[in-house]
Design an enzyme around this catalytic site. Structure first.
Site, PDB file in Angstrom:
ATOM      1  N   LYS A 185       0.844  -1.217   0.000  1.00  0.00           N
ATOM      2  CA  LYS A 185       0.000   0.000   0.000  1.00  0.00           C
ATOM      3  C   LYS A 185       0.871   1.256   0.000  1.00  0.00           C
ATOM      4  O   LYS A 185       2.083   1.189   0.162  1.00  0.00           O
ATOM      5  CB  LYS A 185      -0.938  -0.005   1.204  1.00  0.00           C
TER       6      LYS A 185
HETATM    7  C1  LIG Z   1      -5.814  -4.043   0.967  1.00  0.00           C
HETATM    8  C2  LIG Z   1      -7.285  -3.967   0.897  1.00  0.00           C
HETATM    9  C3  LIG Z   1      -8.118  -4.314   1.976  1.00  0.00           C
HETATM   10  C4  LIG Z   1      -7.685  -4.990   3.251  1.00  0.00           C
HETATM   11  O1  LIG Z   1      -6.515  -4.697   3.770  1.00  0.00           O
HETATM   12  P1  LIG Z   1      -5.730  -5.700   4.743  1.00  0.00           P
HETATM   13  O2  LIG Z   1      -4.900  -4.736   5.502  1.00  0.00           O
HETATM   14  O3  LIG Z   1      -4.940  -6.610   3.876  1.00  0.00           O
HETATM   15  O4  LIG Z   1      -6.690  -6.406   5.607  1.00  0.00           O
HETATM   16  C5  LIG Z   1      -9.471  -4.113   1.856  1.00  0.00           C
HETATM   17  N1  LIG Z   1     -10.017  -3.630   0.740  1.00  0.00           N
HETATM   18  C6  LIG Z   1      -9.271  -3.328  -0.332  1.00  0.00           C
HETATM   19  C7  LIG Z   1      -9.955  -2.802  -1.543  1.00  0.00           C
HETATM   20  C8  LIG Z   1      -7.879  -3.512  -0.307  1.00  0.00           C
HETATM   21  O5  LIG Z   1      -7.158  -3.250  -1.397  1.00  0.00           O
END
Ligand SMILES: *Cc1c(COP(=O)(O)O)cnc(C)c1O
Length: 373
Positions: A185
């Site tokens: 991210k």
């Molecule tokens: C990364 C992501 C999540 C969840 O994130 P985690 O930290 O991996 O639980 C939820 N929704 C979207 C659209 C994502 O890209």
């Protein structure tokens, strides 16, 4: 024996980590306070104003944040939550955690976000919340969803740094919005997430539910509601604080890489690139996803790129067509034609802040090789 010269492998994603991250994590290690220490509140207080929010609660993942957000807006057993099938599976799963039903509606073919008209048509008297996703960091039309008069939870897990078309930063409208800090991210804590809200009482509830249902001023073995262990450790908060210091630079670097891709790929016939920003909207660049020209099989293209040393990944497969969703809710092909068409043609290319122009050019050359005519 001569070794053929090979250029360094290009990863699909890579975090920016340096001395500052090492230093801050080391400080926590040496302090001996690894969780529920002073950095939790510090990370929250530093983060909230970055997205225009009054309050922020750090949690162990984006998924945990979305789960708590749905509970906080009142989603219960038997309710419907209207959401998009073009997402990471977590945004639908969190409704199922509460024995609610994710009700999908089709997406806009340009922004790839939940289509407000389709969402409106999916609302019934069982609908208790809307869960739009700012997919690939492009802001969903939350102003349109607000007109439906239902509680909204924003999945902003891919959208740190994004701004809505009316100029409000994603996270700043007051609805609970959830950001995620997995390693690919815009900002990472390894694993982690942050829930923002304008509502102080909601923050109090979230803080309690992430910590086994313990009220802030309660003795440590008393709990006045059901809770979870969704805490974020101080080690992770230290990483997040160091990352916040370089967030503007990292976001700008991602935007530069995206611009280089646009330039390098724009000549390929039939290849669809991420939509440009309209009005005051700003994408918070997360991934670089292209839609292949018709006639190319997505999986064949991924294989052909891999043979040229370029990693890529289908992004996203449609959630309603995953085996769990087919079996549990009876979904099948043809329900959401726009989503299904986009999902069948979308792949993510290597994308990270430190990607060089020559790396972008290498990827673009391979894409041209494989799908150029
Ligand atoms: C990364 C992501 C999540 C969840 O994130 P985690 O930290 O991996 O639980 C939820 N929704 C979207 C659209 C994502 O890209």
């Amino acid at each position: 024996m001569s070794v053929p010269e090979v250029s360094e492998a290009i990863p699909l994603a890579r975090p920016v980590l340096g001395e500052r991250e090492e230093q801050r994590v080391l400080e926590v290690l040496r302090s001996g306070r690894l969780s529920l220490g002073p950095l939790l509140g510090e990370f929250e207080r530093e983060f909230a104003p970055r997205v225009g929010a009054a309050h922020a609660s750090a949690v162990s993942s984006g998924t945990a944040g979305l789960h708590l957000a749905l509970r906080a807006v009142g989603v219960k057993d038997g309710d419907d939550v209207v959401t998009t099938p073009f997402s990471f599976v977590a945004s639908a799963n969190v409704a199922v955690y509460e024995r609610a039903r994710p009700v999908f509606a089709d997406i806009d073919p340009v922004t790839l976000n939940l289509d407000p008209d389709a969402a409106a048509a999916a609302v019934t008297d069982r609908t208790t919340a809307l869960l739009p996703v700012h997919v690939f960091g492009y802001p969903a039309d939350v102003a349109a969803f607000e007109k439906l008069g239902l509680p909204i939870v924003e999945d902003a897990c891919e959208a740190l740094g994004a701004v809505d078309a009316d100029g409000i930063p994603v996270g700043g409208r007051g609805h609970p919005a959830v950001f995620a800090f997995y390693a690919n991210k815009q900002l990472t804590t390894g694993e982690g997430g942050m829930l923002t809200t304008a509502d102080a009482a909601m923050k109090e509830r979230i803080d309690s539910e992430r910590n086994q249902g313990r009220a802030p001023n309660m003795d440590w073995l008393d709990h006045d509601r059901l809770g979870f262990n969704y805490r974020l450790s101080d080690l992770a908060c230290a990483l997040g604080l160091a990352q916040l210091e370089r967030l503007d630079d990292m976001l700008a670097a991602r935007a530069r890489v995206a611009a280089a891709y646009r330039e390098a790929l724009s000549e390929i016939e039939g290849l669809e690139l991420p939509c440009p920003d309209v009005a005051q909207a700003r994408r918070g660049w997360f991934v670089y996803v292209v839609q292949l020209p018709s006639g190319f099989d997505r999986d064949d293209v991924v294989r052909a790129l891999a043979e040229r040393g370029i990693p890529s990944k289908p992004y996203f497969p449609a959630v309603h067509l995953m085996s769990f969703y087919r079996e549990r809710f009876g979904h099948r092909e043809g329900e959401f034609p726009v989503c299904e068409d986009v999902a069948a043609r979308s792949i993510a290319l290597p994308f990270f802040p430190q990607m060089t122009e020559s790396q972008v050019e290498r990827v673009a050359e391979s894409v041209r090789d494989v799908v150029g005519r």
